[in-house]
Design a protein around this motif. Structure first.
Motif, short mmCIF file in Angstrom:
data_model
loop_
_atom_site.label_atom_id
_atom_site.label_comp_id
_atom_site.label_asym_id
_atom_site.label_seq_id
_atom_site.Cartn_x
_atom_site.Cartn_y
_atom_site.Cartn_z
N GLN A 71 32.96 44.72 53.37
CA GLN A 71 34.14 44.09 53.97
C GLN A 71 33.86 43.64 55.39
N SER B 107 40.01 44.42 45.58
CA SER B 107 39.18 44.90 46.70
C SER B 107 39.24 43.92 47.87
N GLY C 8 35.32 38.17 47.72
CA GLY C 8 35.65 38.38 46.31
C GLY C 8 34.39 38.44 45.45
N TYR D 215 40.42 41.41 37.67
CA TYR D 215 41.41 41.94 38.63
C TYR D 215 40.75 42.61 39.83
N GLU D 216 39.72 43.40 39.54
CA GLU D 216 39.15 44.28 40.54
C GLU D 216 38.66 43.55 41.81
N PRO D 217 37.94 42.42 41.69
CA PRO D 217 37.49 41.75 42.93
C PRO D 217 38.66 41.30 43.81
N GLY E 35 35.79 37.13 38.07
CA GLY E 35 36.83 37.73 38.90
C GLY E 35 36.58 37.43 40.37
N THR F 66 32.22 41.60 46.37
CA THR F 66 32.72 42.87 45.81
C THR F 66 32.58 42.87 44.28
N ALA F 67 32.71 41.68 43.68
CA ALA F 67 32.54 41.59 42.22
C ALA F 67 31.13 42.03 41.83
N SER G 260 33.28 40.38 35.84
CA SER G 260 33.36 40.54 37.30
C SER G 260 32.98 39.28 38.08
N THR H 267 40.63 43.66 33.61
CA THR H 267 40.24 44.55 34.72
C THR H 267 39.09 43.95 35.52
N TYR I 64 30.71 45.80 42.41
CA TYR I 64 31.41 46.58 41.39
C TYR I 64 30.67 46.53 40.05
N ALA I 65 30.23 45.33 39.67
CA ALA I 65 29.52 45.18 38.39
C ALA I 65 28.23 46.00 38.41
#
Lengths: 286, 260
Positions: free
Chosen positions: B165, A204, B174, A199-201, A146, B177-178, A143, A196, B181-182
């Motif tokens: 956002q 979003s 980017g 890709y994900e960042p 990413g 959000t990374a 991530s 994945t 998400y992680a």
């Protein structure tokens, strides 16, 4: 004046002045909250409108008088009707997520089959747990990279390249099932989840750029999350029902047959539509 | 094929979405390293940095549910287990659908406080669902409460994404959000492992759900304190304070460093 360590571990000095901040040694190439506004280097964002012509940079920091992005004033339906790029994005997202979901379920089925063929009566829980670890670890590890990719490169192009890479990795699954190698399935899963994680960042972070002036940002984010959860939840739910009613193989064959019959007679339904429907149904029943 | 279809649709999106202003001649690795540390530094020094832990908290609260769902579905024997699991997922799907639409009426993008408050309500709804699930055994009640819990968790997920956002600068989004998400996945994974281990040690599904609910209550209280002490988007003065490139942030950074 204060001293602090910069991102490379060197000592840096900050001078606090009433309106400006000067930094020494901190890599601010990619922007930071401490950045003074840059005039020379500007990001390149051109979002096409519905006619396909590029329009001015969209939601990059467009703010109202209070310094906040303007609130929406668009409904979910209006967003989908008016924003063609977002519609394509949403379609792409659903297709990509289905691909992931399919490969995951296919991996579990393949592991079960390989173990059954090798004489085991039940599937080893450890094998499935290893698969889950092989899925989660690379996403968490990749991530950050990413994120760098999303901020350093064109987000749309990154997503396209990663989609194609994902398709390539899917071929590895076929090779793994042919060779009946659980280890290869783990490796393919690991690679796929690395993709994945990368890709994900981008996925979003592209959303605010797809909605002009931040209008409909809330709706766009909500729709993309809803698409994700609906794919997963209703895919599993319908899958559960159908499998319990007919069994996996019968279910898949019957539905495939049904789709070909239905769509073979519908005027204007090309191979792409058939492919979409087939993929969706496959995700429901596997 | 679905991946290729996805790529095809992204090609149809068209346009350029490059937010990088990089004109550096450094080696790729040093750029990557600089950007990763830059992202962490950005979150650490910004007023909204703590909000990346919202999804982590949510993940810790509901990550174990997937494991528990299997146990709930197994009650009543092997026959119909898949269908019961399907019903559970379907009710969760309905909850996922209703939650954001209900929360949508009470949030306003020009009032970030309302979005952060929605996250708190999301936590509260999730915790309520979990507590109730630990009390009742009939399958249909568990299904309804699964839906309620899912409503809460989706509200947290969507509104925390909106906060990110809103506050992140486009060239940082980017990486932000990374990180978000992680952390969320780490939370979900940890919660699933703990739920599995607790069940292996003999605790029934209700017992595990109750523990998740208690842990969720603690997290909700922590976030309530965070919100009402004016942190994140919980400020009352208006959105001006949250602008991520304000001198205020620079001053905040200066204070934090001078304190240390």
């Amino acid at each position: 004046m204060i001293a602090l360590n910069d991102v490379k571990g060197n000592k840096s000095t900050i001078l606090i002045q009433p309106k400006e901040t000067h930094l020494t040694g901190i890599d601010t190439t990619y922007g930071s909250i401490l950045d003074p506004p840059k005039e020379a280097a500007k990001p390149s964002v051109q979002r096409p409108n519905d006619t396909g012509k590029p329009i001015a940079p969209a939601s990059l920091g467009s703010e109202d008088e209070d310094g906040a992005m303007g609130d929406d004033g668009v409904t979910y339906l209006e967003l989908l009707q008016r924003n063609k790029p977002f519609r394509f994005f949403l379609g792409s997202y659903i297709a990509n997520h289905m691909g992931e979901w399919l490969t995951y379920l296919a991996s579990i089925s393949a592991i079960e089959k390989i173990q059954r063929d090798s004489g085991m009566e039940t599937t080893s829980r450890a094998a499935i747990s290893t698969l889950i670890v092989a899925r989660l670890t690379p996403i968490i590890l990749m991530s950050p990279f990413g994120g760098v990719l999303a901020d350093g490169r064109d987000r749309r192009k990154s997503m396209i390249v990663l989609d194609v890479a994902g398709a390539g990795v899917a071929l590895l699954f076929i090779a793994a099932t042919r060779r009946k190698s659980i280890m290869m399935i783990y490796m393919a899963t690991f690679l796929q989840e690395c993709i994945t994680g990368m890709y994900e960042p981008s996925r979003s972070a592209i959303i605010p750029l797809l909605v002009p002036d931040g209008q409909g940002l809330k709706q766009a984010t909500t729709l993309s999350v809803l698409a994700w959860s609906l794919c997963a939840a209703f895919g599993s739910a319908s899958g559960g029902f159908l499998v319990s009613l007919f069994g996996i193989r019968t279910c898949y064959c019957k539905l495939q047959d049904l789709v070909f019959r239905l769509y073979g007679d519908v005027p204007g339904s090309g191979p792409l539509t058939t492919l979409c429907v087939l993929s969706f149904l496959q995700s429901l029943i596997v | 094929m679905t991946y290729l279809l996805s790529a095809l649709l992204m090609i149809r999106v068209g346009g350029t979405y490059n937010v990088s202003t990089n004109e550096s001649k450094e080696s790729p690795w040093s750029i990557i390293r600089g950007m990763i540390f830059g992202g962490v530094h950005y979150l650490r020094t910004s007023l909204f940095g703590g909000l990346v832990f919202l999804k982590l908290s949510g993940g810790l609260m509901y990550g174990g549910i997937d494991v528990l769902n299997v146990s709930f579905a197994e009650r009543g024997g092997e026959e119909g287990k898949s269908a019961r699991l399907g019903i559970l997922f379907a009710t969760m799907g309905i909850g996922n659908l209703i939650g954001p639409l209900v929360a949508d009426r009470f949030t306003d993008m020009t009032q970030p406080r309302s979005i952060q408050l929605a996250c708190l309500y999301g936590f509260a709804v999730s915790v309520f669902g979990l507590f109730m699930m630990s009390l009742f055994r009939p399958f249909w009640v568990i299904c309804v409460l699964s839906g309620v819990r899912a409503m809460g968790s989706t509200i947290v997920w969507i509104n925390s994404s909106l906060l990110m956002q809103k506050f992140s600068t486009p060239n940082m989004l980017g990486r932000v959000t990374a990180m978000d998400y992680a952390l969320a996945l780490t939370g979900e994974g940890a919660s699933a492992v703990v739920a599995g281990v607790l069940q292996d040690r003999g605790l029934d599904a209700e017992g595990v759900t109750l523990r998740l609910a208690i842990f969720g209550t603690l997290l909700t209280l922590l976030w309530t304190f965070y919100h009402f002490s004016g942190k994140g988007a919980g400020f009352k003065e208006g959105p001006k304070r949250a602008r991520s490139n304000d001198n205020l942030e620079t001053l905040s950074l200066a204070h934090s460093h001078s304190d240390s």
